[in-house]
Enzyme design. Structure first.
Site, PDB file in Angstrom:
ATOM      1  CD  GLU A 268      27.095  31.872 -36.130  1.00 52.46           C
ATOM      2  OE1 GLU A 268      26.488  31.962 -35.052  1.00 52.46           O
ATOM      3  OE2 GLU A 268      27.186  30.807 -36.792  1.00 52.46           O
ATOM      4  CE  LYS A 345      23.220  30.984 -33.631  1.00 51.63           C
ATOM      5  NZ  LYS A 345      24.581  30.405 -33.716  1.00 51.63           N
ATOM      6  CB  CYS A 379      24.392  29.728 -37.562  1.00 50.10           C
ATOM      7  SG  CYS A 379      25.277  28.147 -37.692  1.00 50.10           S
TER       8      CYS A 379
END
Length: 541
Positions: A268, A345, A379
């Site tokens: 990321e 995300k 993440c």
């Protein structure tokens, strides 16, 4: 795409695959075909039919006349384990009608439903639909077709005959059953009787277990389905220009190519290294992230060139992108032909929101590649089990998790959550994080990372569920092979089977996603689903 026309006494009919625009008409058709079951609230709903198309579009076929559907079939592929004729229920074999347990590695095409409008019966439409299913079974080289058949006339004889006696009488020709008789004429044989198969007063909840054997089936011995993945433990360092970043990225892609990797995963925010260029250093966080978003075309162009040059799939970590007027943290998946898919995300950390003004995305996609079905969670997303569960329900085999954590606590949260996602969903999870530091870039000064690949914890895999793991905080490339067949074996015959043993009678899972404008035909984004109650569903009839 399958499409065939044929003549009937009432005119020309067209046999074709079902499309999303057909769903409303099919729901109404289902109710017209089974008015007694509609009263039991066991007819299809839109969410179920949409799931069928997402998971197994080839198995969903309709016949239309005069521009409207008048008949249809629904099918999925299953693996019956060591007992090919084991007792089961309709809800169990179809996962409540949603087909989440569709198994591309199975050897049995399961007939979940056949239905023809009452006004169009007697035109051999049922035969054409059954033939379409037989053709599919042969084309996919499946061993057989199995179904639970409706014993439509049994209620009239239930006081004097057992289900087995009734079936034997129909087979002998001393009794007539419209549905079973048709199935016998279509080449099916009865292998047993299934009690409490589904709520159906006409059948007294009984079904026949019927089978059609594919005489052209060719057994596949020791079929290998392995995927090689490479996770980049990427060290950020100061650079003078974009070309230095490109050289570092290409080094890892080229190295992965020499190791014959199919997928290369970057961490990321690996592109935030670009803010260490002399002209962009020490910018305020909001200004810096805006400048970085301006470089999106350059970054994607680099990944496209490398993917085509080396013939690999590049999971490009993540990069801030302006999508539909919003600033999102998005991960590009670049296919070997250069096509780009994006996964934003979903869950944004307080730091991302505070320092950079990044918003959460609203799209979650399954990517069907030539090597495997994959998903991406960036993440923090990995710390929310419902996101991975949804992707697993849609058939992913490998989950890629690029992350960027500054200390060991943050790394540990991602690491242990990713291992939990692998165990509870029986999938592989591949992770990669940033190491090194960028003191000239606000909010990117220190990092802690340790690339790893996690698996289910069962006999086919490593004892501790860790397929491979890098040394911490050292730049390196982690390469390992993943046996996708092992996933399917452990899902159906493992020590535990969390995919099959879920209590869907106790828990219901709903989600609503938007379609990402930039997603192309290679992705399978989730459409919003309705909030209708989940019925049990009708069965093969």
């Amino acid at each position: 795409m399958m499409r065939r026309q044929f003549e009937t006494p009432k005119g020309l009919a067209t046999l074709r695959l079902i499309e999303s625009s057909d769903l409303g008409a099919l729901i109404q058709l289902n109710k017209q075909c089974f008015p007694d079951l509609a009263e039991q609230n066991v007819v299809w709903n839109r969410a179920q039919l949409a799931n069928h198309l997402r998971l197994f579009p080839e198995g969903q076929v309709l016949v239309e006349m005069n521009g409207r559907p008048v008949g249809a079939i629904a099918s999925l592929i299953v693996h019956m384990g060591t007992d090919p004729y084991r007792a089961h229920t309709y809800a169990g074999i179809t996962d409540g009608g949603y087909f989440h347990n569709h198994d591309p590695q199975g050897d049995t095409l399961y007939g979940a439903d056949v239905y023809v409008h009452p006004d169009y019966r007697g035109l051999h439409l049922g035969h054409e639909l059954y033939q379409a299913r037989r053709d599919l079974c042969v084309r996919l080289n499946l061993r057989r077709i199995l179904a639970g058949g409706r014993v439509h006339g049994y209620a009239r004889h239930a006081s004097t005959l057992t289900p087995e006696e009734y079936v034997e009488a129909v087979e002998a020709g001393t009794l007539t059953d419209e549905v079973l008789g048709f199935q016998l004429r279509e080449g099916f044989v009865v292998r047993g009787v299934l009690r409490n198969y589904i709520r159906d007063p006409q059948s007294r909840n009984v079904a026949t277990l019927i089978e059609w054997i594919n005489g052209q089936y060719q057994p596949i011995q020791d079929r290998q389905l392995k995927v090689r993945v490479a996770a980049v433990q990427y060290q950020v360092r100061r650079i003078r220009e974009f070309d230095e970043f490109a050289e570092q990225v290409e080094y890892f892609v080229e190295t992965a190519f020499h190791y014959r990797a199919d997928f290369v995963l970057f961490p990321e925010f690996n592109t935030v290294q670009l803010l260490s260029q002399e002209s962009l250093r020490n910018l305020p966080a909001l200004e810096g992230i805006a400048k970085l978003a301006d470089l999106t075309d350059d970054v994607l162009g680099l990944y496209q060139r490398l993917a085509k040059t080396y013939g690999v799939h590049i999971v490009g970590g993540s990069h801030p992108m302006r999508i539909d007027g919003r600033l999102l943290n998005a991960c590009p998946l670049v296919l070997p032909d250069g096509q780009v898919q994006l996964q934003p995300k979903l869950h944004i950390t307080p730091a991302e929101r505070r320092y950079w003004g990044i918003e959460g995305g609203h799209a979650l996609s399954v990517f069907s590649t030539a090597k495997a079905k994959v998903g991406i969670l960036i993440c923090y997303d990995s710390e929310f089990p419902e996101a991975a569960r949804y992707l697993a329900d849609q058939g992913i085999e490998i989950l890629f998790v690029p992350y960027n954590t500054d200390d060991r606590q943050g790394y540990s949260r991602v690491r242990y959550c990713c291992q939990a996602r692998a165990i509870e969903n029986q999938i592989y999870v591949v992770t990669a994080g940033i190491v090194g530091n960028l003191p000239s870039v606000p909010a990117m000064d220190i990092h802690y990372g340790r690339a790893a690949v996690y698996s289910p914890a069962d006999f086919e895999f490593a004892r501790d569920g860790i397929q491979a793991e890098a040394d911490s905080n050292v730049e390196m490339l982690l390469v390992t092979d993943l046996d996708v067949n092992d996933l399917y074996r452990c899902r159906t015959a493992g020590s535990v089977r969390p995919r099959l043993d879920r209590r869907t009678d106790l828990f219901e899972f709903r989600a609503k996603f938007e379609r990402l404008p930039e997603l192309s035909e290679h992705a399978e984004p989730f459409d919003p689903v309705d909030d209708a109650e989940v019925p049990a569903r009708v069965f093969e009839s």
